[in-house]
Design a protein around this motif. Structure first.
Motif, PDB file in Angstrom:
ATOM      1  N   THR A 119       0.849  -1.197   0.000  1.00  0.00           N
ATOM      2  CA  THR A 119       0.000   0.000   0.000  1.00  0.00           C
ATOM      3  C   THR A 119       0.879   1.240   0.000  1.00  0.00           C
ATOM      4  OG1 THR A 119      -0.091   0.076   2.420  1.00  0.00           O
ATOM      5  CG2 THR A 119      -1.818  -1.171   1.306  1.00  0.00           C
ATOM      6  N   ASN A 120       0.335   2.341  -0.511  1.00  0.00           N
ATOM      7  CA  ASN A 120       1.065   3.607  -0.527  1.00  0.00           C
ATOM      8  C   ASN A 120       0.889   4.342   0.804  1.00  0.00           C
ATOM      9  OD1 ASN A 120       1.884   3.142  -3.134  1.00  0.00           O
ATOM     10  ND2 ASN A 120       0.213   4.323  -4.053  1.00  0.00           N
ATOM     11  N   SER A 121       1.371   3.711   1.882  1.00  0.00           N
ATOM     12  CA  SER A 121       1.179   4.304   3.210  1.00  0.00           C
ATOM     13  C   SER A 121       2.324   5.223   3.619  1.00  0.00           C
ATOM     14  CB  SER A 121       1.019   3.192   4.257  1.00  0.00           C
ATOM     15  OG  SER A 121       2.166   2.363   4.268  1.00  0.00           O
ATOM     16  N   ALA A 122       3.481   5.057   2.994  1.00  0.00           N
ATOM     17  CA  ALA A 122       4.622   5.912   3.350  1.00  0.00           C
ATOM     18  C   ALA A 122       4.422   7.319   2.795  1.00  0.00           C
ATOM     19  CB  ALA A 122       5.916   5.317   2.801  1.00  0.00           C
ATOM     20  N   ILE A 123       4.939   8.303   3.558  1.00  0.00           N
ATOM     21  CA  ILE A 123       4.763   9.711   3.182  1.00  0.00           C
ATOM     22  C   ILE A 123       6.121  10.421   3.172  1.00  0.00           C
ATOM     23  CG2 ILE A 123       3.841  11.944   3.949  1.00  0.00           C
ATOM     24  CD1 ILE A 123       1.707  10.256   2.724  1.00  0.00           C
TER      25      ILE A 123
ATOM     26  N   LYS B  88       1.426  10.744   7.673  1.00  0.00           N
ATOM     27  CA  LYS B  88       1.405  12.142   7.245  1.00  0.00           C
ATOM     28  C   LYS B  88       1.480  13.079   8.443  1.00  0.00           C
ATOM     29  CE  LYS B  88      -1.402  15.473   4.663  1.00  0.00           C
ATOM     30  NZ  LYS B  88      -2.676  15.683   3.903  1.00  0.00           N
ATOM     31  N   ASP B  89       0.738  12.776   9.495  1.00  0.00           N
ATOM     32  CA  ASP B  89       0.758  13.617  10.700  1.00  0.00           C
ATOM     33  C   ASP B  89       2.156  13.669  11.315  1.00  0.00           C
ATOM     34  OD1 ASP B  89      -1.933  14.068  10.369  1.00  0.00           O
ATOM     35  OD2 ASP B  89      -2.563  12.559  11.844  1.00  0.00           O
ATOM     36  N   LYS B  90       2.798  12.508  11.376  1.00  0.00           N
ATOM     37  CA  LYS B  90       4.148  12.450  11.937  1.00  0.00           C
ATOM     38  C   LYS B  90       5.138  13.224  11.073  1.00  0.00           C
ATOM     39  CE  LYS B  90       4.057   8.098  14.567  1.00  0.00           C
ATOM     40  NZ  LYS B  90       4.735   6.788  14.732  1.00  0.00           N
TER      41      LYS B  90
ATOM     42  N   LEU C 184       4.491  15.727   9.090  1.00  0.00           N
ATOM     43  CA  LEU C 184       4.241  17.163   9.236  1.00  0.00           C
ATOM     44  C   LEU C 184       4.862  17.706  10.517  1.00  0.00           C
ATOM     45  CD1 LEU C 184       0.523  17.440   8.016  1.00  0.00           C
ATOM     46  CD2 LEU C 184       2.517  18.557   6.985  1.00  0.00           C
ATOM     47  N   THR C 185       4.742  16.932  11.593  1.00  0.00           N
ATOM     48  CA  THR C 185       5.356  17.342  12.867  1.00  0.00           C
ATOM     49  C   THR C 185       6.865  17.454  12.729  1.00  0.00           C
ATOM     50  OG1 THR C 185       3.592  16.278  14.161  1.00  0.00           O
ATOM     51  CG2 THR C 185       5.684  16.706  15.293  1.00  0.00           C
ATOM     52  N   LEU C 186       7.454  16.461  12.081  1.00  0.00           N
ATOM     53  CA  LEU C 186       8.913  16.418  11.948  1.00  0.00           C
ATOM     54  C   LEU C 186       9.438  17.519  11.035  1.00  0.00           C
ATOM     55  CD1 LEU C 186      11.470  14.927  12.726  1.00  0.00           C
ATOM     56  CD2 LEU C 186      11.057  13.314  10.865  1.00  0.00           C
ATOM     57  N   ILE C 187       8.810  17.711   9.883  1.00  0.00           N
ATOM     58  CA  ILE C 187       9.329  18.723   8.955  1.00  0.00           C
ATOM     59  C   ILE C 187       9.104  20.133   9.494  1.00  0.00           C
ATOM     60  CG2 ILE C 187       7.257  19.049   7.517  1.00  0.00           C
ATOM     61  CD1 ILE C 187       9.224  19.026   5.097  1.00  0.00           C
ATOM     62  N   THR C 188       8.002  20.346  10.229  1.00  0.00           N
ATOM     63  CA  THR C 188       7.774  21.654  10.839  1.00  0.00           C
ATOM     64  C   THR C 188       8.888  21.989  11.821  1.00  0.00           C
ATOM     65  OG1 THR C 188       5.375  21.445  10.602  1.00  0.00           O
ATOM     66  CG2 THR C 188       6.181  23.058  12.201  1.00  0.00           C
ATOM     67  N   ALA C 189       9.262  21.016  12.649  1.00  0.00           N
ATOM     68  CA  ALA C 189      10.331  21.240  13.615  1.00  0.00           C
ATOM     69  C   ALA C 189      11.660  21.515  12.917  1.00  0.00           C
ATOM     70  CB  ALA C 189      10.459  20.029  14.531  1.00  0.00           C
ATOM     71  N   ARG C 190      11.943  20.767  11.849  1.00  0.00           N
ATOM     72  CA  ARG C 190      13.212  20.948  11.134  1.00  0.00           C
ATOM     73  C   ARG C 190      13.284  22.330  10.483  1.00  0.00           C
ATOM     74  NH1 ARG C 190      13.661  14.969   8.180  1.00  0.00           N
ATOM     75  NH2 ARG C 190      14.510  13.851   9.996  1.00  0.00           N
ATOM     76  N   VAL C 191      12.195  22.740   9.861  1.00  0.00           N
ATOM     77  CA  VAL C 191      12.190  24.044   9.191  1.00  0.00           C
ATOM     78  C   VAL C 191      12.273  25.175  10.210  1.00  0.00           C
ATOM     79  CG1 VAL C 191      10.800  25.629   7.784  1.00  0.00           C
ATOM     80  CG2 VAL C 191      10.978  23.208   7.162  1.00  0.00           C
ATOM     81  N   ARG C 192      11.487  25.090  11.283  1.00  0.00           N
ATOM     82  CA  ARG C 192      11.502  26.145  12.296  1.00  0.00           C
ATOM     83  C   ARG C 192      12.864  26.226  12.977  1.00  0.00           C
ATOM     84  NH1 ARG C 192       7.608  28.898  10.106  1.00  0.00           N
ATOM     85  NH2 ARG C 192       5.490  28.148  10.495  1.00  0.00           N
ATOM     86  N   ASP C 193      13.490  25.086  13.170  1.00  0.00           N
ATOM     87  CA  ASP C 193      14.815  25.084  13.790  1.00  0.00           C
ATOM     88  C   ASP C 193      15.837  25.776  12.891  1.00  0.00           C
ATOM     89  OD1 ASP C 193      16.536  24.129  16.024  1.00  0.00           O
ATOM     90  OD2 ASP C 193      17.498  22.965  14.442  1.00  0.00           O
TER      91      ASP C 193
ATOM     92  N   ILE D 136       8.232   9.377   6.503  1.00  0.00           N
ATOM     93  CA  ILE D 136       7.752   8.486   7.558  1.00  0.00           C
ATOM     94  C   ILE D 136       7.017   7.312   6.925  1.00  0.00           C
ATOM     95  CG2 ILE D 136       6.267   8.247   9.577  1.00  0.00           C
ATOM     96  CD1 ILE D 136       8.593  10.028  10.158  1.00  0.00           C
ATOM     97  N   GLN D 137       7.329   6.091   7.409  1.00  0.00           N
ATOM     98  CA  GLN D 137       6.640   4.906   6.900  1.00  0.00           C
ATOM     99  C   GLN D 137       6.339   3.910   8.019  1.00  0.00           C
ATOM    100  OE1 GLN D 137       9.429   3.073   4.129  1.00  0.00           O
ATOM    101  NE2 GLN D 137      10.340   1.875   5.780  1.00  0.00           N
ATOM    102  N   ASP D 138       6.489   4.344   9.275  1.00  0.00           N
ATOM    103  CA  ASP D 138       6.358   3.425  10.405  1.00  0.00           C
ATOM    104  C   ASP D 138       4.939   2.913  10.610  1.00  0.00           C
ATOM    105  OD1 ASP D 138       8.985   3.952  10.718  1.00  0.00           O
ATOM    106  OD2 ASP D 138       8.883   4.624  12.796  1.00  0.00           O
ATOM    107  N   GLU D 139       3.934   3.745  10.309  1.00  0.00           N
ATOM    108  CA  GLU D 139       2.546   3.378  10.604  1.00  0.00           C
ATOM    109  C   GLU D 139       1.878   2.719   9.395  1.00  0.00           C
ATOM    110  OE1 GLU D 139       1.136   3.723  13.499  1.00  0.00           O
ATOM    111  OE2 GLU D 139       2.648   4.958  14.521  1.00  0.00           O
ATOM    112  N   ARG D 140       0.904   1.855   9.653  1.00  0.00           N
ATOM    113  CA  ARG D 140       0.104   1.267   8.575  1.00  0.00           C
ATOM    114  C   ARG D 140      -0.805   2.310   7.938  1.00  0.00           C
ATOM    115  NH1 ARG D 140      -0.324  -4.351   8.503  1.00  0.00           N
ATOM    116  NH2 ARG D 140       0.792  -5.411  10.196  1.00  0.00           N
ATOM    117  N   SER D 141      -1.221   3.296   8.771  1.00  0.00           N
ATOM    118  CA  SER D 141      -2.132   4.327   8.289  1.00  0.00           C
ATOM    119  C   SER D 141      -1.351   5.437   7.584  1.00  0.00           C
ATOM    120  CB  SER D 141      -2.923   4.917   9.465  1.00  0.00           C
ATOM    121  OG  SER D 141      -3.531   6.136   9.116  1.00  0.00           O
ATOM    122  N   GLN D 142      -1.775   5.756   6.365  1.00  0.00           N
ATOM    123  CA  GLN D 142      -1.129   6.851   5.638  1.00  0.00           C
ATOM    124  C   GLN D 142      -1.334   8.175   6.374  1.00  0.00           C
ATOM    125  OE1 GLN D 142      -2.610   8.988   1.899  1.00  0.00           O
ATOM    126  NE2 GLN D 142      -1.212   7.454   1.006  1.00  0.00           N
TER     127      GLN D 142
END
Length: 431
Positions: free
Chosen positions: A305-309, A332-334, A336-345, A322-328
């Motif tokens: 499945t195309n669950s990785a984002i 996606k939520d994870k 978004l959290t990670l890239i927001t932190a990286r960009v803001r940092d 991120i590809q850890d979760e079965r749910s796409q």
């Protein structure tokens, strides 16, 4: 005469004067009296520059009180943060004035009690207690007026660990450090969520990231400070000094020679939904979001499945996958959290550089490329190269079961370095 609690020494002072009157008929001891000495702790840490700043804040405090008395609001020429700092500092200065007056009275009482052993001892004990309270109060005053990073108190933290030089041994050590941060955060009471966890073939960690949340829970009491009055800090303030290169020296499995390996750690502030955090979500127009099939170990859903984002921040080129979760959606939520932190940092670091706010060489730059610690397994010792502190017992320090764990052991020393750096900026006239 019974010893008097420091809370009630003023109430019994008249009894001491009476006792001094009766003692005048007693033959005084001919033993040489030792002059009074303050507690063996650094005293009067407030410099002239700080005292001048406090004097200015006293004047501002009067202006604020007058405005609030007449209009019900603070003057418009002060920001809400400035008002909060001034009011907080004013309370501490009132307490300092009380301690200074108490010290003056105790000194007078000591002079009058010469020759009466019990009263002299009581005075000395009270003066030592007064001095110790003054030392801790001056630290609080200093912390109140120095620039304050709100992220330390209000932001969650994303901790990224990445294996560096050293091959398999580096990945194994990265995994140990990753697990240590995970368990230490949970032992403090923070919530921990794994965002990304990429393993090597031998069970090590290529790279991984965790989100540590839960608000200001960690109570960091410095030496001599009452735990109940210690400041509470949040996830970012607790872990931020872990950023940098962690070097390990040990003998790998199936080898007889010591090998030097390394892994890098980055700690970034992240949005805390429960506070008025300063970070806004990244505009959707700046993001490229792609779905793809997961790869690697993970079960039946991998490659089906195309669950990785993968999300790319177009203006900077920063990515998060991120590809850890079965749910796409969860991936996606994870992401978004990670890239927001990286960009803001990155934006935060750029803004500091533009303002010329470079960190001192003593504190370090706080980035991945800087070596901050060495883990010497042959000597069972961890050394922090910024604060020049070493601790024995690597396994214990990496364990969340130990109260003196990796984070707690070095945090007080790093906070002191931070205080000294900020104080230096105040004394140089910078803000």
């Amino acid at each position: 005469m019974a010893l008097v609690s420091h809370h009630g020494w003023k109430n019994t002072r008249h009894l001491w004067w009476c006792a001094l009157g009766r003692a005048s008929e007693v033959k005084l001891s001919t033993k040489l009296r030792r002059p009074f000495q303050f507690a063996q702790t650094k005293r009067w840490i407030l410099s002239q520059a700080v005292e001048e700043r406090l004097a200015a804040m006293k004047a501002d405090h009067v202006e604020i009180l007058q405005a609030m008395s007449s209009t019900g609001n603070a003057p418009t020429n002060f920001s809400s943060d400035e008002v909060s700092t001034i009011l907080r500092s004013a309370k501490l200065l009132e307490k300092r004035a009380e301690l200074q007056e108490e010290a003056k009275q105790l000194k007078e009482l000591l002079e009058e009690s010469t020759g009466v052993d019990e009263m002299e001892k009581e005075c000395r004990d009270e003066m030592n207690r007064n001095s110790e309270e003054m030392i801790m109060l001056e630290k609080k005053i200093l912390d109140a007026i120095l620039p304050r990073d709100e992220d330390d108190f209000s932001s969650d933290a994303i901790i990224e660990v990445r294996a560096g030089t050293g091959g398999d041994e580096a990945s194994l050590f990265a995994y140990e450090l990753f697990e240590a941060y995970h368990s230490i955060a949970k032992s403090i009471g923070f919530k921990v969520e794994v965002l990304d966890d990429s393993r090597s073939e031998i069970g090590g960690l290529r790279d991984g990231s965790i989100l540590v949340s839960g608000g200001a829970l960690f109570q960091m009491a410095e030496e001599g400070e009452d735990k109940d009055s210690a400041t509470l800090i949040g996830p970012y303030g607790t872990f931020k000094f872990e950023s940098g290169v962690h070097r390990v020296q040990r003998v790998p499995i199936n080898s007889t020679r010591i090998q030097t390996s390394a892994c890098s750690v980055a700690v970034m502030p992240s949005q805390n939904a429960g506070t008025n955090n300063q970070y806004e979500p990244l505009p959707v127009s700046e993001l490229k979001i792609e779905s793809m099939r997961s790869s690697g170990a993970g079960g039946q859903h991998v490659n089906t499945t195309n669950s990785a984002i993968r999300i790319t921040h177009l203006p900077t080129g920063i990515t998060a996958s991120i590809q850890d979760e079965r749910s796409q959606q969860r991936n996606k939520d994870k992401a978004l959290t990670l890239i927001t932190a990286r960009v803001r940092d990155m934006q935060r670091a750029t803004a500091e550089k533009e303002r010329g706010e470079t960190r001192s060489t003593l504190m370090g730059g706080g980035d991945r490329s800087e070596r901050i610690r060495t883990y010497n397994y042959a000597q069972d010792r961890i050394t922090d190269h910024r604060c020049k502190e070493s601790r024995k017992g690597i396994e214990s320090l990496l364990s969340a079961k130990s109260q003196d764990n990796l984070v707690v052991a070095f945090l007080p020393h790093m906070l002191q370095l931070q205080r000294e750096e900020l104080l230096s900026k105040v004394e140089k006239g910078s803000k």
